[in-house]
Design an enzyme around this catalytic site. Structure first.
Site, mmCIF file in Angstrom:
data_model
loop_
_atom_site.group_PDB
_atom_site.id
_atom_site.type_symbol
_atom_site.label_atom_id
_atom_site.label_comp_id
_atom_site.label_asym_id
_atom_site.label_seq_id
_atom_site.Cartn_x
_atom_site.Cartn_y
_atom_site.Cartn_z
ATOM 1 N N LYS A 135 -7.749 -5.750 -3.851
ATOM 2 C CA LYS A 135 -8.892 -6.362 -3.007
ATOM 3 C C LYS A 135 -9.596 -7.497 -3.448
ATOM 4 O O LYS A 135 -9.937 -7.659 -4.495
ATOM 5 C CB LYS A 135 -10.026 -5.334 -1.949
ATOM 6 C CG LYS A 135 -9.053 -4.548 -1.319
ATOM 7 C CD LYS A 135 -9.858 -3.702 -0.317
ATOM 8 C CE LYS A 135 -8.984 -3.069 0.884
ATOM 9 N NZ LYS A 135 -9.650 -1.980 1.564
ATOM 10 N N ARG A 154 -5.713 5.133 -1.515
ATOM 11 C CA ARG A 154 -4.574 4.368 -0.967
ATOM 12 C C ARG A 154 -4.406 2.936 -1.672
ATOM 13 O O ARG A 154 -5.378 2.039 -1.901
ATOM 14 C CB ARG A 154 -5.333 3.852 0.562
ATOM 15 C CG ARG A 154 -4.188 2.930 1.215
ATOM 16 C CD ARG A 154 -4.929 2.744 2.692
ATOM 17 N NE ARG A 154 -4.117 2.019 3.673
ATOM 18 C CZ ARG A 154 -3.930 0.757 3.421
ATOM 19 N NH1 ARG A 154 -4.321 -0.273 2.501
ATOM 20 N NH2 ARG A 154 -2.880 -0.087 4.342
#
Length: 278
Positions: A226, A260
């Protein structure tokens, strides 16, 4: 506060004695990290099988990008992307399938096709039918905190009290699920790294994950590749594996039991080693 030791799904129980690895499978042309790579049915099926071989405990299939500023996708287009993949994976993988969607219509069809988990980035708040659909399917559910939809969520990342606000939102999501008839044992929570959060907000969430343990449900985190990892390391998406590894390790130290990620084999090693050191 004791961590939840299991997570109940529609057809099995996952043990959380070691961190569970949720492998990401984006069947979209525009996801931030791997958009387009697994857009064809053949490529998506092979990638799911590869993720399982790498050690994924769950395959999370998404047909709509939720990256910041991503445009919305219609219900039918999302169905056309995910259903053929779920149906093609019957008998070809043994791990549970999660459907990454905030649309009740997609969740209903995906569960009917074989998905055992609904991963809703809006925490059941966007589609008023979602909680009922999940309960009727007797599926596991991940309720995540966000602020606004992907096209607007990064426009307001300031909070008076980030942890309190996220905790209150997740408590509301749990209450929605319970009111619809879903047992508490089927619910996992996600503080929503990268969704309506600043770089410092994401770092604070990881450092203070223990404060979500009193909600009594397994904590899932999704730091993989991210932008906050890139902001700290100066690396582009595919080069963020080591920054992601640090975020995964610290998340597990502070209470996460479901991770995840894109890079399943590497992050499985990180998770196992972190757990052993604890």
């Amino acid at each position: 506060m004791m961590k939840a030791k299991t997570w109940e799904l529609s057809r099995r129980t996952l043990s959380l004695e070691r961190p569970q690895i949720m492998g990401i499978l984006n069947v979209t042309p525009d996801s931030f990290s791997d958009g387009g790579r697994f857009f064809s049915l053949e490529a998506a099926v092979e990638r799911a099988r590869e993720l399982e071989r790498e050690g994924a405990d769950i395959i999370d299939i998404g047909g709509e990008s939720t990256r910041p500023n991503a445009p919305a996708v219609s219900l039918q287009e999302e169905l056309d992307r995910v259903l053929p993949v779920i149906e093609a994976l019957k008998g070809r993988i043994t791990v549970p399938i999660s459907i990454d969607t905030y649309k009740a219509g997609v969740a209903r069809a995906a569960c009917a096709a074989g998905a055992e988990i609904v991963n809703d980035v809006t925490g059941l708040m966007f589609d008023p039918e979602m909680a009922k659909v999940v309960a009727e399917a007797d599926a596991g559910v991940v309720v995540m905190h966000t602020r606004g939809m992907p096209d607007t969520m990064q426009k307001d990342t300031g909070y008076d009290d980030l942890i309190a606000d996220v905790k209150e939102y997740l408590a509301g999501s749990i209450a929605l699920a319970r009111k619809a008839g879903l047992p508490e044992e089927r619910i996992a929570i996600d503080p929503g790294l990268g969704f309506g959060k600043s770089v410092q907000g994401n770092l604070e969430l990881i450092k203070r994950l223990e404060e979500f343990l009193p909600l009594g449900r397994p904590i899932l985190v999704g730091p993989s590749r991210k932008s906050f990892v890139g902001a700290v390391t100066g690396r582009d998406g595919g080069e963020r594996v080591f920054g992601t590894a640090a975020a995964v390790a610290m998340s597990i130290v502070h209470g996460a039991t479901i991770i995840r990620v894109h890079d399943v084999a590497a992050m499985r090693d990180v998770a196992l080693m972190t757990r052993a050191l604890m």
